[in-house]
Design an enzyme around this catalytic site. Structure first.
Site, PDB file in Angstrom:
ATOM      1  N   SER A 165       0.835  -1.194   0.000  1.00 44.08           N
ATOM      2  CA  SER A 165       0.000   0.000   0.000  1.00 44.08           C
ATOM      3  C   SER A 165       0.876   1.252   0.000  1.00 44.08           C
ATOM      4  O   SER A 165       1.733   1.382  -0.865  1.00 44.08           O
ATOM      5  CB  SER A 165      -0.941  -0.046   1.209  1.00 44.08           C
ATOM      6  OG  SER A 165      -1.974   0.887   1.073  1.00 44.08           O
ATOM      7  N   ASP A 185      -8.610  -6.600  -4.705  1.00 43.94           N
ATOM      8  CA  ASP A 185      -8.219  -5.275  -4.212  1.00 43.94           C
ATOM      9  C   ASP A 185      -8.763  -4.217  -5.181  1.00 43.94           C
ATOM     10  O   ASP A 185      -8.341  -4.145  -6.331  1.00 43.94           O
ATOM     11  CB  ASP A 185      -6.686  -5.207  -4.144  1.00 43.94           C
ATOM     12  CG  ASP A 185      -6.169  -3.889  -3.574  1.00 43.94           C
ATOM     13  OD1 ASP A 185      -6.967  -2.939  -3.412  1.00 43.94           O
ATOM     14  OD2 ASP A 185      -4.962  -3.820  -3.281  1.00 43.94           O
ATOM     15  N   HIS A 197      -7.884  -5.283  -0.380  1.00 40.69           N
ATOM     16  CA  HIS A 197      -6.584  -4.628  -0.226  1.00 40.69           C
ATOM     17  C   HIS A 197      -5.821  -5.151   0.993  1.00 40.69           C
ATOM     18  O   HIS A 197      -4.608  -5.321   0.953  1.00 40.69           O
ATOM     19  CB  HIS A 197      -6.825  -3.121  -0.100  1.00 40.69           C
ATOM     20  CG  HIS A 197      -5.584  -2.308   0.011  1.00 40.69           C
ATOM     21  ND1 HIS A 197      -4.620  -2.288  -0.976  1.00 40.69           N
ATOM     22  CD2 HIS A 197      -5.131  -1.472   0.985  1.00 40.69           C
ATOM     23  CE1 HIS A 197      -3.631  -1.476  -0.601  1.00 40.69           C
ATOM     24  NE2 HIS A 197      -3.923  -0.980   0.569  1.00 40.69           N
TER      25      HIS A 197
END
Lengths: 217, 377
Positions: free
Chosen positions: B151, B315, B348
């Site tokens: 991320s 995601d 995610h």
């Protein structure tokens, strides 16, 4: 035919025991220390062999995600992608060899793929099943149906092999697009190198698989 | 809501008193980088792995946090025998610049003893990476074996590879992208507005009022948390189930509501609202291509690093297509890149969770790189 004499191949010190024969023959065609891109790298055995036995910087592109994951988890540089969509991104001359084994007949635009291979690589190595093999010819002639053999084993409506070609077809395309055939060989049903290297017409009848090493003129 | 400020904890850190120039032009008079390390640096100083944490992560990768007491956020990935094997690699993780776990950020004190608060200058992902570089140099490491992060951590990995191409051997951006999308910026803005709307925010001077904007920060976390999951995962975990089996005198509440409220309320006990504003902004600013004439490949021109790009199928915050765009840019730069999409329904957050295929991929990639880098155990 623009054939050059074959350099004495390096003795193979190691090959994976279950490595496909055509991959072994391909490995023999690649000079040690080369930068290699293997399109359709499958389980990664060619790039592993090239790295371990020839000190090559070999990378792979593979369409099957499970194979990609297995290869990367095995420490091999492989990315998910395919011949039709990902070759355009590479810069000119990024590799010494670009390999496409047993896949040319299954891509959407074989001519474009070959063009990109010889744009991004100095040399291209291509192998494909020969649609000119006598059994294929015989079946089409005698039954009037699309041939079904051990190599061409899927029905016409579901086969991934949408662009079958013969050894002569490949030679004609190379001439048309100005590629030099540095080496070529045909392999018979038993996986042995066929003795018809000087006679493409015979090779096109008795060769089950064909293997070409090309460069731009 | 009246809650005490975050618990003060001692964090291992290094202080650089010679000033630190930010991308915005402001100079911080001093820079503190709080960090943790695991494993042993080898004699050649060649086995160091930098782990970059995500938006609300911290440096406590593989050990309990002194603030929450909860176990490290990536213990499944970092530790002895884990994919990032601390028996083999020397692992470093630093709290990002702008964070609230000991590195210089809005909670830090200025030389005059007052808190930075909202006066803290805007920072960028590159500022965070330059702060990490100072730490890495301080630890006597010239070249990192690998930089790994998911991320926002993945954004830092890309920035590392672009800004310091010779200072890393391998780069692993996970569930990341080369820029923050308009949709992602939009979600961040909802969170920021929730904080601003909280009366306890006091224009960012909540410390002076002995309070924190807990309600606003909790709503920000709740909104963000939805983006970290997938619809399949929410349906699987909660579906339409009610919390207490049905209507009661307390009214009814869906399990998913209860879950989000819990996420919000625990978050405000460990995170500073001004840090949240600063770091979400840094993510929003991130656009690696824009920094290189709108050509992402130029950001990686001539790179020798080996890349392993990982995305997760469900995601939708950093979808696979953004990883693929990154991979294609790396191809244009003729970089050595591996790319895997891990099939999962966890969204995610999958990079933080038990995903055996991901862990095998990461372990194998690092082992392959270690072999090529000549790192011996």
């Amino acid at each position: 035919m623009n054939q050059i004499s074959r350099p004495a191949p390096e003795p193979i010190k190691f090959v994976a025991k279950n490595m496909r024969l055509d991959l072994r023959l391909i490995a023999e065609m690649i000079e040690p220390g080369s930068r290699v891109l293997d399109i359709g790298s499958g389980d990664g055995s060619l790039i592993e062999t090239l790295f371990r036995t020839r000190g090559c910087d070999a990378r792979g592109i593979e369409i099957d995600m499970a194979e990609v994951t297995r290869s990367v988890a095995h420490g091999l540089p492989v990315m998910h992608g395919d011949a039709d969509h990902d070759l355009a991104e590479y810069p000119d001359g990024a590799f010494d060899f670009v390999v496409l084994s047993r896949t040319l007949q299954a891509v959407e635009r074989p001519r474009e793929v070959l063009r990109h291979m010889l744009r991004i690589g100095t040399r291209a190595i291509v192998s494909f099943p020969n649609f000119g093999h006598w059994l294929v010819r015989l079946q089409l002639l005698s039954t009037g149906r699309m041939p079904m053999t051990s190599v061409w084993s899927r029905a016409w409506y579901e086969t991934p092999n949408i662009h079958p070609c013969t050894i002569r077809d490949c030679m004609a395309l190379c001439e048309q697009d100005g590629y030099v055939i540095e080496q070529w060989l045909a392999v018979d049903d038993a996986g042995q190198r066929s003795p018809w290297r000087r006679f493409p017409g015979l090779a096109n009848i008795f060769g089950e698989q064909a293997l070409f090493r090309l460069r731009k003129a | 809501m009246d809650l005490p400020d975050l618990p003060e904890a001692e964090h291992q850190n290094v202080r650089f008193a010679d000033g630190f120039v930010l991308d915005c032009g402001t100079t911080l008079p001093e820079l503190t980088v709080a960090y943790r390390t695991y494993g042993t640096l080898d004699a050649a100083r060649a086995n160091a792995v930098l782990v970059c944490h995500a938006l609300t992560g911290d440096q406590y990768v593989a050990e309990p946090s002194p603030v929450t007491g909860k176990e490290g956020w990536w213990t499944q990935v970092v530790g002895p025998g884990r994919p990032v094997d601390t028996d083999r690699y020397f692992v470093i993780c630093a709290n990002v610049l702008g964070g609230c776990m000991g590195s210089t950020g809005p909670r830090s004190l200025r030389p005059d003893g007052s808190r930075w608060g909202t006066d803290f200058p805007p920072v960028t992902i590159r500022d965070m990476v330059r702060a990490q570089k100072r730490l890495v140099e301080h630890l006597g490491i010239e070249r990192l074996f690998a930089v790994i992060g998911g991320s926002m951590g993945g954004m830092q990995v890309l920035e590392w590879a672009s800004t310091y191409p010779d200072a890393l051997f391998a780069a692993v951006p996970i569930a990341a992208a080369s820029h923050h999308s308009a949709q992602n910026i939009a979600f961040h803005e909802v969170g920021r507005q929730a904080i601003f709307a909280d009366p306890e925010y006091h224009g960012g001077r909540y410390h002076e009022h002995g309070t924190i904007p807990a309600r606003g920060l909790a709503v920000a976390r709740m909104a963000a948390h939805i983006t970290y999951l997938s619809e399949e995962a929410l349906a699987r975990k909660f579906g339409r189930r009610l919390q207490n089996g049905g209507l009661s005198i307390f009214g009814d509440m869906f399990q998913v509501e209860s879950y989000l409220r819990h996420q919000g309320s625990t978050f405000v006990r460990r995170f500073d609202a001004n840090s949240y504003l600063t770091i979400t902004r840094a993510m929003d600013y991130f656009d690696l291509a824009a920094d290189h004439g709108d050509d992402l490949a130029a950001a990686f021109a001539g790179t020798k690093a080996r890349f392993c790009v990982v995305s997760f199928s469900s995601d939708w915050l950093f979808p696979t297509r953004e990883s693929r765009a990154l991979v294609r840019a790396l191809n244009r730069a003729a970089a050595n890149v591996s790319f895997v999409e891990i099939p999962t329904d966890k969204g995610h957050d999958a990079f933080l969770l038990d995903e055996p295929d991901f862990h095998r991929t990461l372990a194998g990639f690092l082992a392959g790189c270690a072999e090529r880098a000549g790192i011996v155990r």
